[in-house]
Design a protein around this motif. Structure first.
Motif, PDB file in Angstrom:
ATOM      1  N   ASP A 103      40.905  35.240  36.930  1.00 55.48           N
ATOM      2  CA  ASP A 103      40.307  35.846  38.124  1.00 55.48           C
ATOM      3  C   ASP A 103      39.311  36.922  37.704  1.00 55.48           C
ATOM      4  O   ASP A 103      39.688  37.941  37.111  1.00 55.48           O
ATOM      5  N   ASP A 104      38.026  36.699  37.991  1.00 54.35           N
ATOM      6  CA  ASP A 104      36.980  37.638  37.572  1.00 54.35           C
ATOM      7  C   ASP A 104      37.097  38.997  38.248  1.00 54.35           C
ATOM      8  O   ASP A 104      36.816  40.029  37.630  1.00 54.35           O
TER       9      ASP A 104
ATOM     10  N   VAL B 199      38.850  44.828  37.531  1.00 57.45           N
ATOM     11  CA  VAL B 199      39.798  45.920  37.767  1.00 57.45           C
ATOM     12  C   VAL B 199      40.454  46.342  36.454  1.00 57.45           C
ATOM     13  O   VAL B 199      40.588  47.531  36.159  1.00 57.45           O
ATOM     14  N   VAL B 200      40.855  45.369  35.647  1.00 60.09           N
ATOM     15  CA  VAL B 200      41.473  45.673  34.344  1.00 60.09           C
ATOM     16  C   VAL B 200      40.484  46.431  33.463  1.00 60.09           C
ATOM     17  O   VAL B 200      40.839  47.422  32.823  1.00 60.09           O
ATOM     18  N   ASP B 201      39.253  45.984  33.457  1.00 53.54           N
ATOM     19  CA  ASP B 201      38.232  46.665  32.649  1.00 53.54           C
ATOM     20  C   ASP B 201      37.993  48.093  33.127  1.00 53.54           C
ATOM     21  O   ASP B 201      37.562  48.947  32.351  1.00 53.54           O
TER      22      ASP B 201
ATOM     23  N   ALA C 253      46.761  44.158  38.213  1.00 51.70           N
ATOM     24  CA  ALA C 253      45.821  43.036  38.192  1.00 51.70           C
ATOM     25  C   ALA C 253      45.904  42.198  36.915  1.00 51.70           C
ATOM     26  O   ALA C 253      45.260  41.147  36.830  1.00 51.70           O
ATOM     27  N   LEU C 254      46.688  42.620  35.932  1.00 52.04           N
ATOM     28  CA  LEU C 254      46.711  41.920  34.647  1.00 52.04           C
ATOM     29  C   LEU C 254      47.040  40.442  34.777  1.00 52.04           C
ATOM     30  O   LEU C 254      46.394  39.602  34.145  1.00 52.04           O
ATOM     31  N   GLY C 255      48.049  40.103  35.553  1.00 50.30           N
ATOM     32  CA  GLY C 255      48.458  38.705  35.690  1.00 50.30           C
ATOM     33  C   GLY C 255      47.329  37.834  36.202  1.00 50.30           C
ATOM     34  O   GLY C 255      47.044  36.765  35.647  1.00 50.30           O
TER      35      GLY C 255
END
Length: 167
Positions: free
Chosen positions: A140-141, A146-148, A132-134
């Protein structure tokens, strides 16, 4: 100076094989004046934890860039001479660069104090975060959420003598 170097399990294996982190320059994280200023109320332990977490976030980016590597964040904590860790004054106050330093000398294995690695159960969340990083970088919130999620996992502490077991 204590620095936190973001790695992957494959670069940890390379460190184990060569007994040094390099080649230089290497990006690492430390308690810099800018990090101290940002976390005004933090004591030394909290500042070190913040630097470790910055390195863990950088490790996630390394994991995302290396498709075949195990989906676990890795950070090596090392003690280096102050002269070997240089903060870029032009970047020092940027939030995304807080605590970032460039290591100008290779870090020998004997300079490591510890290694911090995600537990195996963190792998699904780290995998999702890497994927999801990109989108998160594009604003993208949902992807940012997801990154968090990877950051919700605490890295486990390992002694340097345990590296061979990790790789």
């Amino acid at each position: 100076m204590r620095v936190y170097v973001p790695l992957t399990l494959s670069s940890l294996a390379e460190l184990h094989r060569t007994e040094k982190l390099g080649p230089v320059p290497l990006t690492a994280y430390a308690v810099t004046p800018a990090l101290r200023e940002w976390y005004l109320s933090g004591n030394e332990e909290e500042l070190e934890y913040a630097a470790l977490n910055r390195a863990a976030a950088a490790s996630l980016r390394l994991v995302a860039a290396e498709p075949g590597v195990a989906r676990r964040r890795v950070v090596a904590a090392a003690d280096v001479p102050d002269r070997a860790a240089v903060a870029d004054p032009d970047q020092a106050l940027l939030v995304e660069a807080l605590g970032e330093v460039r290591l100008t000398e290779p870090v020998p294995l004997h300079a490591l104090a510890s290694v911090h690695v995600d537990a195996a159960e963190a792998e699904p969340d780290v995998r999702a975060a890497a994927d999801a990083l990109g989108a998160a970088d594009q604003g993208d919130d949902d992807a940012r959420f997801v990154v968090d999620g990877a950051a919700d996992h605490e890295l486990l502490w390992y002694g340097v003598q345990e590296i061979d077991r990790l790789v």
